[in-house]
Design a protein around this motif. Structure first.
Motif, PDB file in Angstrom:
ATOM      1  N   ARG B 483       4.547  -0.321   7.171  1.00  0.00           N
ATOM      2  CA  ARG B 483       4.903  -0.404   5.759  1.00  0.00           C
ATOM      3  C   ARG B 483       3.743   0.036   4.877  1.00  0.00           C
ATOM      4  O   ARG B 483       3.915   0.764   3.902  1.00  0.00           O
ATOM      5  CB  ARG B 483       5.306  -1.844   5.408  1.00  0.00           C
ATOM      6  CG  ARG B 483       6.057  -1.984   4.101  1.00  0.00           C
ATOM      7  CD  ARG B 483       5.829  -3.359   3.467  1.00  0.00           C
ATOM      8  NE  ARG B 483       4.448  -3.493   3.027  1.00  0.00           N
ATOM      9  CZ  ARG B 483       3.999  -3.079   1.852  1.00  0.00           C
ATOM     10  NH1 ARG B 483       4.816  -2.546   0.977  1.00  0.00           N
ATOM     11  NH2 ARG B 483       2.718  -3.203   1.526  1.00  0.00           N
ATOM     12  N   GLN B 484       2.533  -0.384   5.252  1.00  0.00           N
ATOM     13  CA  GLN B 484       1.353  -0.024   4.462  1.00  0.00           C
ATOM     14  C   GLN B 484       1.170   1.494   4.417  1.00  0.00           C
ATOM     15  O   GLN B 484       0.880   2.066   3.372  1.00  0.00           O
ATOM     16  CB  GLN B 484       0.110  -0.706   5.053  1.00  0.00           C
ATOM     17  CG  GLN B 484      -1.188  -0.321   4.357  1.00  0.00           C
ATOM     18  CD  GLN B 484      -2.348  -1.255   4.717  1.00  0.00           C
ATOM     19  OE1 GLN B 484      -2.147  -2.345   5.247  1.00  0.00           O
ATOM     20  NE2 GLN B 484      -3.558  -0.831   4.402  1.00  0.00           N
ATOM     21  N   TRP B 485       1.334   2.133   5.562  1.00  0.00           N
ATOM     22  CA  TRP B 485       1.178   3.589   5.596  1.00  0.00           C
ATOM     23  C   TRP B 485       2.276   4.285   4.812  1.00  0.00           C
ATOM     24  O   TRP B 485       2.046   5.280   4.123  1.00  0.00           O
ATOM     25  CB  TRP B 485       1.155   4.091   7.050  1.00  0.00           C
ATOM     26  CG  TRP B 485      -0.196   3.862   7.675  1.00  0.00           C
ATOM     27  CD1 TRP B 485      -0.528   2.867   8.552  1.00  0.00           C
ATOM     28  CD2 TRP B 485      -1.383   4.595   7.439  1.00  0.00           C
ATOM     29  NE1 TRP B 485      -1.859   2.956   8.870  1.00  0.00           N
ATOM     30  CE2 TRP B 485      -2.400   4.000   8.209  1.00  0.00           C
ATOM     31  CE3 TRP B 485      -1.684   5.697   6.642  1.00  0.00           C
ATOM     32  CZ2 TRP B 485      -3.711   4.482   8.205  1.00  0.00           C
ATOM     33  CZ3 TRP B 485      -2.984   6.177   6.637  1.00  0.00           C
ATOM     34  CH2 TRP B 485      -3.979   5.572   7.407  1.00  0.00           C
ATOM     35  N   GLN B 486       3.501   3.736   4.897  1.00  0.00           N
ATOM     36  CA  GLN B 486       4.593   4.329   4.121  1.00  0.00           C
ATOM     37  C   GLN B 486       4.326   4.152   2.637  1.00  0.00           C
ATOM     38  O   GLN B 486       4.615   5.035   1.829  1.00  0.00           O
ATOM     39  CB  GLN B 486       5.924   3.673   4.521  1.00  0.00           C
ATOM     40  CG  GLN B 486       6.351   4.097   5.917  1.00  0.00           C
ATOM     41  CD  GLN B 486       7.534   3.293   6.442  1.00  0.00           C
ATOM     42  OE1 GLN B 486       7.783   2.167   6.018  1.00  0.00           O
ATOM     43  NE2 GLN B 486       8.258   3.881   7.382  1.00  0.00           N
ATOM     44  N   ASP B 487       3.742   3.011   2.301  1.00  0.00           N
ATOM     45  CA  ASP B 487       3.373   2.733   0.923  1.00  0.00           C
ATOM     46  C   ASP B 487       2.341   3.749   0.439  1.00  0.00           C
ATOM     47  O   ASP B 487       2.461   4.316  -0.634  1.00  0.00           O
ATOM     48  CB  ASP B 487       2.806   1.302   0.862  1.00  0.00           C
ATOM     49  CG  ASP B 487       2.468   0.855  -0.546  1.00  0.00           C
ATOM     50  OD1 ASP B 487       2.927   1.510  -1.507  1.00  0.00           O
ATOM     51  OD2 ASP B 487       1.748  -0.151  -0.678  1.00  0.00           O
ATOM     52  N   TYR B 494      10.334   3.096   2.746  1.00  0.00           N
ATOM     53  CA  TYR B 494      10.062   2.149   3.829  1.00  0.00           C
ATOM     54  C   TYR B 494      11.089   2.307   4.948  1.00  0.00           C
ATOM     55  O   TYR B 494      11.966   1.462   5.136  1.00  0.00           O
ATOM     56  CB  TYR B 494      10.029   0.720   3.284  1.00  0.00           C
ATOM     57  CG  TYR B 494       8.944   0.549   2.234  1.00  0.00           C
ATOM     58  CD1 TYR B 494       7.615   0.820   2.555  1.00  0.00           C
ATOM     59  CD2 TYR B 494       9.244   0.179   0.930  1.00  0.00           C
ATOM     60  CE1 TYR B 494       6.617   0.700   1.598  1.00  0.00           C
ATOM     61  CE2 TYR B 494       8.246   0.051  -0.029  1.00  0.00           C
ATOM     62  CZ  TYR B 494       6.937   0.321   0.319  1.00  0.00           C
ATOM     63  OH  TYR B 494       5.951   0.210  -0.619  1.00  0.00           O
ATOM     64  N   SER B 495      10.944   3.400   5.653  1.00  0.00           N
ATOM     65  CA  SER B 495      11.908   3.735   6.688  1.00  0.00           C
ATOM     66  C   SER B 495      11.781   2.793   7.884  1.00  0.00           C
ATOM     67  O   SER B 495      10.797   2.854   8.619  1.00  0.00           O
ATOM     68  CB  SER B 495      11.682   5.191   7.116  1.00  0.00           C
ATOM     69  OG  SER B 495      12.638   5.590   8.060  1.00  0.00           O
ATOM     70  N   HIS B 496      12.757   1.921   8.048  1.00  0.00           N
ATOM     71  CA  HIS B 496      12.858   1.051   9.231  1.00  0.00           C
ATOM     72  C   HIS B 496      11.614   0.201   9.494  1.00  0.00           C
ATOM     73  O   HIS B 496      11.250  -0.028  10.635  1.00  0.00           O
ATOM     74  CB  HIS B 496      13.189   1.892  10.469  1.00  0.00           C
ATOM     75  CG  HIS B 496      14.514   2.561  10.342  1.00  0.00           C
ATOM     76  ND1 HIS B 496      15.672   1.969  10.746  1.00  0.00           N
ATOM     77  CD2 HIS B 496      14.861   3.752   9.793  1.00  0.00           C
ATOM     78  CE1 HIS B 496      16.685   2.774  10.474  1.00  0.00           C
ATOM     79  NE2 HIS B 496      16.232   3.864   9.879  1.00  0.00           N
TER      80      HIS B 496
END
Lengths: 184, 583
Positions: B483-487, B494-496
């Motif tokens: 999630r942090q990297w997607q952020d 927030y893919s999956h």
């Protein structure tokens, strides 16, 4: 013992080759291994798994009593990559010695190849004449074909292949390079 | 020479190697060995619930004791289930001996029931492996396996034993009667290089000791020598994730962990130093950041037992091939013999600079009265367990980095984490392995809920063998690091990366027959942790934490050390496309 001596930067404070060099070098490595099941797969797997190149590879048991095989690998890479390849080979448990014949001094390199050349008339005569110049032996002949056996450096074999191509070259079988350091 | 069956030989060889515990799971191809295990009491067998769990347990056992971990699995799926654990142990240099059953030799190659090419599959994820086709060679191969697993850079080995080899009889070979093995890695450093290292210590103006898992693997003596050398020189010490505890976190020279989620001061010291002493670390990409900008002004010493680690990623000026304890012993001896001194004035100035960096207080976070901040949870866990005989394992992700930042280790072998491979599902089984080795100790697995679910079946093992492991789950209902990297670099898509349909962890604990505790209020946290510590048995602690907390400090991928992000920093758009590829 991990026997990585001459030319290995891990044993020497100074490596006079350009560490950041992008120049691709070709090195011939002699790897002495226990001839145990899977040892070749280990060596090949190391090259494919870490993305190294194999230009040529030969392997055979050279000490039947001690069950030792000698693997001769011709590989290419920048100087740091070649160093890594040697160190990674040295890690393998069945590997006794790794010698970089390109760095350790002059070495003789030989390869054996078989050429099947088919043709008639002048082409056939020309093929036979060139084979003599290259000191290739005729090991099989029919009225329409020859099989030549030639030994030499890979470059010599490449040159012979170029000459045979227009003369009816059908098939080539090459052994890959076997190499030994010169001198005692 | 005693004649015995191959199966008996396995048990005899393990006994002769001093093995006390085997983690395993039976199946058709290992039944003869299990029959021998049944008929003896010296070696304890821990029945796992999945073979991956067995390997991680053995890793936890090995890392917390310094002894090799032993695993026994059946052929086919038993062996393939062990692959992740073997790879994990290979990357973190954990000594393991894994014994796998195989179909009888005459069935090999026929696609027999539960046949897999185990040595083929595990060739790339073991230090070495063997298929034993002759009972006469079995005992010697096992002894050799222990030698290879534990010498040089430790690692996992696998020995594949066909069922007919287990049934056949042959002479047992004692460990001492085994043939001499050529495999004997260099442990003693080159004296010329050691002299150059001592000279560098004498002249360094901005030095740093950068230590790694090699110090732990070298044994407790290496940690003692590291402490001695640090005290003698007064140089700052940082460590990789794998090396935590080698130098005490309470020591005055300690900078905290370095690397992607390391402290501001540790990373700036690495960037700005003029003399770097790498002791048993390997310049991993999580440490170096952008290689071209890595510590540009320093001369570097690298002590490593593995020639392939030296000059692999970073060119060093003084390579020392050898075992950490051995080399440090020689360094200290020469240091004393020469009556060496450091450049006190320059080092004092360097410390002045370091104090300024430390004053940033990079691990500060925004406290909350309403939700439990994961950092707060770990601070409290640290405070309430400090001074106890404590071992920590972790899963992989944000919680792992926070544990590394907020928990403090004063001794080696107290911190078990999957560093190289980053294996989610490592922590729970590893904690059981640690507890088996140290039955009286407090063993806590700091987990994320997603990682924890990957091997949660091992709670059954914990219950069966009365391993009172504490599962401290920082539950943010997210795959936090993903999630942090997607952020940060995937536009907050927030893919999956959230955990849907989570079990009720308290009820889950009850279902396993252990204790479940849930806490979502910072005010209740201390009491809840004390309740966990007081309970005599396994506990699943569901700590509901802030869902959107990011882990800082952080060096974005592809950036050098001096471009790190602090907690309050604006983080959007800092990582370019090139960095995204390096995650």
């Amino acid at each position: 013992m991990l026997n990585i001596k001459k030319g290995a930067s891990s044993h020497s404070a100074y490596d006079l080759r350009d560490p950041n060099g992008e120049i691709i070098e070709s090195h011939t490595l002699a790897v002495l291994v226990d001839n145990e099941s899977g040892v070749l797969a280990r060596v090949i797997g190391l090259f494919s798994g870490r993305g190294y190149n194999i230009e040529s590879l030969t392997v055979a048991e050279v000490d039947h009593q001690g069950h030792r095989s000698r693997i001769t690998v011709v590989t290419t890479g920048t100087a740091p990559v070649i160093e890594q390849i040697k160190a990674q080979l040295g890690r393998l448990v069945p590997v006794h010695e790794v010698h970089d014949l390109t760095v350790e001094g002059p070495a003789v390199q030989r390869e054996l190849a078989l050429f099947k050349v088919a043709g008639k008339g002048d082409q056939r005569i020309e093929a036979l004449r060139l084979a003599e110049i290259f000191r290739a032996n005729v090991v099989d002949s029919t009225l329409e074909s020859f099989v030549f056996e030639i030994t030499g450096t890979p470059e010599k074999i490449d040159a012979f292949a170029e000459l045979m191509r227009p003369l009816g070259l059908r098939e080539i079988a090459r052994t890959g390079v076997a190499a030994l350091a010169r001198g005692a | 020479m005693t004649q015995m069956s191959g199966a008996k030989m396995v048990v005899q060889a393990l006994r002769d190697q001093g093995v006390e515990v085997v983690f395993g799971y039976p199946g058709g191809a290992v039944l003869p060995i299990y029959d021998e295990i049944f008929q003896q009491n010296e070696i304890k067998h821990i029945l796992v619930r999945h073979e991956q769990g067995a390997v991680h347990m053995a890793e936890g056992y090995a890392r917390s004791t310094g002894k090799p971990g032993v695993v026994l699995v059946t052929s086919g799926p038993g062996a393939t289930n062990a692959v992740t654990g073997l790879t994990d142990a290979l990357l973190d240099s954990i000594p393991l001996v894994v014994l796998s059953g195989q179909v009888p030799t005459f069935l090999i190659g026929t696609d027999g029931f539960q046949e897999a090419d185990t040595v083929g599959i595990t060739r790339a994820c073991t230090k070495h492996n063997w298929l034993v086709k002759d009972t006469a060679k079995l005992a010697e191969t096992i002894h050799n396996g222990f030698h290879v697993a534990t010498s040089g850079r430790p690692g996992p080995v696998l020995i594949d034993i066909p069922k007919d080899v287990q049934f056949a009889t042959a002479d047992y070979v004692e460990p001492t009667a085994s043939k001499p093995r050529h495999y004997a890695p260099t442990v003693k450093g080159d004296p010329a290089m050691i002299e150059r290292m001592v000279e560098m210590i004498e002249t360094a103006e901005r030095p740093v000791f950068y230590t790694g898992g090699g110090v732990i693997n070298s044994g407790p003596r290496a940690s003692e020598l590291l402490r001695e050398l640090s005290e003698a020189t007064g140089f700052p010490v940082t460590s990789t994730l794998m090396g935590l505890g080698a130098y005490p976190a309470s020591g005055k020279l300690w900078l905290g962990m370095l690397g992607m989620h390391g402290t501001y001061e540790a990373n700036l010291v690495m960037h700005g130093c003029d003399a770097m002493f790498n002791i048993g670390a390997r310049f991993d990409d999580r440490i170096t950041g952008r290689v071209a900008d890595f510590s540009p002004g320093s001369k570097k010493v690298h002590i490593d037992i593995e020639a392939s680690s030296i000059n692999k990623i970073i060119r060093v000026d003084v390579p020392i091939l050898g075992d950490v304890a051995n080399v440090l012993e020689d360094v200290l001896a020469l240091w004393k013999q020469r009556g060496s001194r450091v450049n006190r004035k320059a080092v004092a100035k360097w410390w002045g600079q370091i104090r300024d960096w430390q004053a940033i207080r990079c691990l500060d976070y925004k406290p909350s009265q309403k939700t439990i901040k994961p950092q707060y949870a770990l601070e409290r866990l640290e405070a309430l367990t400090r001074g106890r005989d404590r071992y920590i394992t972790t899963e992989v992700g944000q919680h792992q980095m926070w544990a590394a930042q907020y928990l403090h280790f004063d001794q080696p072998n107290r911190w078990m984490t999957s560093g190289g491979l980053g294996t989610m599902g490592y922590g729970l089984p590893a904690s059981i392995g640690v507890q088996v080795a140290h039955p009286e100790a407090l063993v806590i697995n700091v987990a994320g809920e997603a990682s924890w679910l990957m091997n949660m079946q091992e709670m059954g093992t914990a219950m069966q063998f009365r391993a009172p492991v504490k599962q401290f789950i920082l539950n943010n209902e997210r795959l936090g690091m993903v999630r942090q990297w997607q952020d940060l670099l995937h536009g907050q898509r927030y893919s999956h990366s959230w955990s849907e349909s989570l079990p009720d962890f308290v009820k889950l604990a009850e279902a396993f027959g252990c204790k479940g505790i849930r806490c979502d209020n910072p005010a209740d946290l201390d009491d809840a942790i004390m309740e966990m510590l007081a309970y005599d048995g396994p506990v699943i602690f569901d700590c509901l934490v802030e869902k959107h907390e990011n882990c800082f400090p952080m060096i974005p991928s592809g950036k050098p050390h001096n471009e790190m992000l602090l907690g309050e920093a604006e983080t959007q758009g800092v990582i370019g496309a090139k960095g995204a590829a390096l995650v």
